[in-house]
Structures are given as structure tokens and as C-alpha cells.
Design an enzyme around this catalytic site. Sequence first.
Site, PDB file in Angstrom:
ATOM      1  N   ASP A  97       0.805  -1.163  -0.007  1.00 43.34           N
ATOM      2  CA  ASP A  97       0.099   0.027   0.027  1.00 43.34           C
ATOM      3  C   ASP A  97       0.859   1.111   0.133  1.00 43.34           C
ATOM      4  OD1 ASP A  97      -2.433   1.492   0.318  1.00 43.34           O
ATOM      5  OD2 ASP A  97      -2.401   1.462   2.510  1.00 43.34           O
ATOM      6  N   ASP A 272      -7.850   1.114   6.759  1.00 43.49           N
ATOM      7  CA  ASP A 272      -6.834   0.910   7.800  1.00 43.49           C
ATOM      8  C   ASP A 272      -7.459   1.489   9.237  1.00 43.49           C
ATOM      9  OD1 ASP A 272      -4.602   0.675   9.229  1.00 43.49           O
ATOM     10  OD2 ASP A 272      -3.297   1.858   7.827  1.00 43.49           O
TER      11      ASP A 272
END
Length: 384
Positions: A97, A272
Site C-alpha cells: 500500500d 486501515d
Amino acid sequence: MLVPMRAILEAADKGNYAQGAFNVNAVCQIKAAVEVHEMLRSPALLQGADLANGFMGGCAEFAQSTLEDKKTGAKNIADAVRKYGQDSRIPVAIHLDHGRDFDSCVAAVEGGYTSVMIDASALPYDENVELTREVVKYAHARGVTVEGELGVLAGVEDDVFAETSTYTNPLTAIDFFRKTGCDALAISYGTKHGANKGKDAKIRKEIVIAIKECMRHEHIDGFLVSHGSSTVPEYIVSELNALGGKITNAYGIDVSQLVEVAHCGINKINVDTDLRLAVTRNLRELFAFDPSLQSSASIGGVYELLMKYPEKFDPRVFFVPLMDMVMYGNEKDTDVQRLSRAVEDGVKEALAPLIVKFGSYGKAPQVEAVSLEEMAQRYKNAGI
Ligand code: G3H
Ligand code: 13P
Ligand code: ZN
């Protein structure tokens, strides 16, 4: 089995649902994330951010991670994903990511990642295209999927900060897919990283529809990604604060908006912050529930950090005394085991409702079990 991200996103695109992509920073989070996807018979798309690799490579001050830390951490993350995902009955992908440069992407692929993001969105357009193209050439030769980014999200992306969002232009998105050959594109359409997205944050689904429509017209076989998509559940924030946390101005994206875009062109939804909040609440709850743990020889240091930083909710800040648990999953005594279980429960609680709402539950059998070698051959045949 482990698959390239492309296989998981192809199933989402065909099935008109979105795949949640969830960030992990410790072995027990990977275990929990795989288990909750298995329970819901969903494909699993886990991601390690560039700095998560640094942290899992042993750099407690993860913002200062070196390339060496990232190499070690990428391997630790990929090893854990293989441990829990390789023989699983669901397909599992591990994605880098916000990879910040070519070397970070190489470190991830060498460590065993099956997908990478190169985030060059802060660079001038031509440089973004050039760097993304370089990563595509390297990754596709190994069957690894690539995500790029266009437009700038408001909020904090590692150290890239933008006051306001610049929404992605659909025509530029087409040009970017064509020139880079990337598989997936992170777009800017009103989301924002972190827990402070603003009250009543509104995402612009018409931007998604416009880009997807242009892609169909131009026969572009790619996928769209929604970053900064945490829902920041109000009940978790208020419980966390009742347990001594000081999280202020916390607002996420209303999940109903994510459900809408999941069915009109967004194929991957990144989350997240929701995991971080649930895990931090569970850590606080563990020490409140059993105060004898506050002076535990093995985990008392975690309690001290929770007391020192009431405004923080990134579990990496609190995990520092437990790097052996973080990096390798070693649980040296029952106190560490209890803490790990609390972390796992937080991950599962945050993920389960999103897996159901984004629509990937029950879809594991729809994903083609394709190897990286086979995928590399397909890219080669297609000249990308
Ligand atoms: O989208 C960004 C991730 O949440 C960033 O995580 O703090 O590891 O860079 P990080
Ligand atoms: P959140 O901060 O909204 O969870 O976004 C995560 C993300 O975009 C990871 O790439
Ligand atoms: Zn992001």
C-alpha cells in the site's frame, strides 16, 4: 492459495461488488484477517503499507524505516500471509500500500508480495506515468499486479499532505491506464485518509461512474480503487474515549455511500483506520478489565504507552515492547497471548461488517486460482 490481486479484482468487477483491502502491521493481525475472511467465505486482500514493512522489519521508529528494514519487513509480512493463507480454501493476495518508490516495490515483490501500489501521485503527471510504467514492467514480468494513483486525496498519506483534494479527471485516468499499463488506479473523489474526514463527508460517485464509462468505451481492462474509506464507527470511538483515549473530531465515510460505489465501479475499498481504532480500544479494554496486567513484565510497557499517548490510535505506537510478537508471531507467555487475542478480536470486529457490506462474502469460489507464473505469461502475451 496466494494469488495476484488482479484475480481478486477481476471477480469483483464481474460480480459488481467491491473487495475490501485491509492494512496489517503484525502477524496476529494477518492471522485474524485471514480467519475472518475464511469464516465469511470471502477472498482476502491484505495490504502492508510502505511503513508497515519498515515496522515489521524491526524499525520501531517506523517513520524512519530504511530500505533494509522494508526488505526484512516485506518478507516477514509475506511469510505470515503464506503461513495462514497458502493452504487456505480462500484466495489471498498481499498488496503493498502506497509504495513510495521503485525500490520499495522491488523489496515487496522480493519479499513475496503478489501486488504493489506505486504512489507517485505527488509527482508531476509525466513523472508519475514514467515511474508507474517502470514498476509495471518490473512487476508484470513476475506476474505481480500494479496499482497507481492519480489525483491527490486530502489528509495524510505517509508524509504527503494536501490541504484540499484534486479530484481525478476521467480523461486523464484513461490516458494513465493506456500509458502505464497498470491494473488498478486509486482515484480521488472525496475520500480522505485518517480518522478526521469531516462531518457528513460526501463522496462524488459521479466521478466513479464517469471514469468507468470512459474505460468501457475505450476497452480498458482495469479496476478502480477507493482509498481513505474507513467508516470510523462512532461506538468504537466513544468506547475508546471512555477507556481513557482522547480521539477528537472523528468522522468517517458513511458506509451507505461505500455500498453505493461498490456497485457502480469501485472494485477495491481501502480501510486501515477502522482496524486501528478497534485494536486500540481492545488494548485499553484489556488493561481496564484486568488491572494486574498493567504491571506485567511482558506487556506492562504497552500499558505505559497507552497512558502516555491517549490521542494516538496507531497500534504500532503501542506494540513497540512486543516486536517479537509483531514480526514473527512469537507469544512468549500467557500475557502476550491474551494481548494478541485482543488484537485479533479487534481486527475481526472491524472487518466482518465491511466484508458483508462491500459484497465480497461468499465470493471466494468466484476467484480464478491463477499463479504468478501464469499471470506473467498472460501479461507477456498481451504485451503489457
Ligand atoms: O493509506 C495509508 C495507510 O493507512 C498508511 O499507513 O501509517 O503505514 O503509512 P502508514
Ligand atoms: P483510512 O485511513 O480511511 O482507513 O484509509 C486507508 C487507506 O487508504 C490505505 O491505503
Ligand atoms: Zn491510501
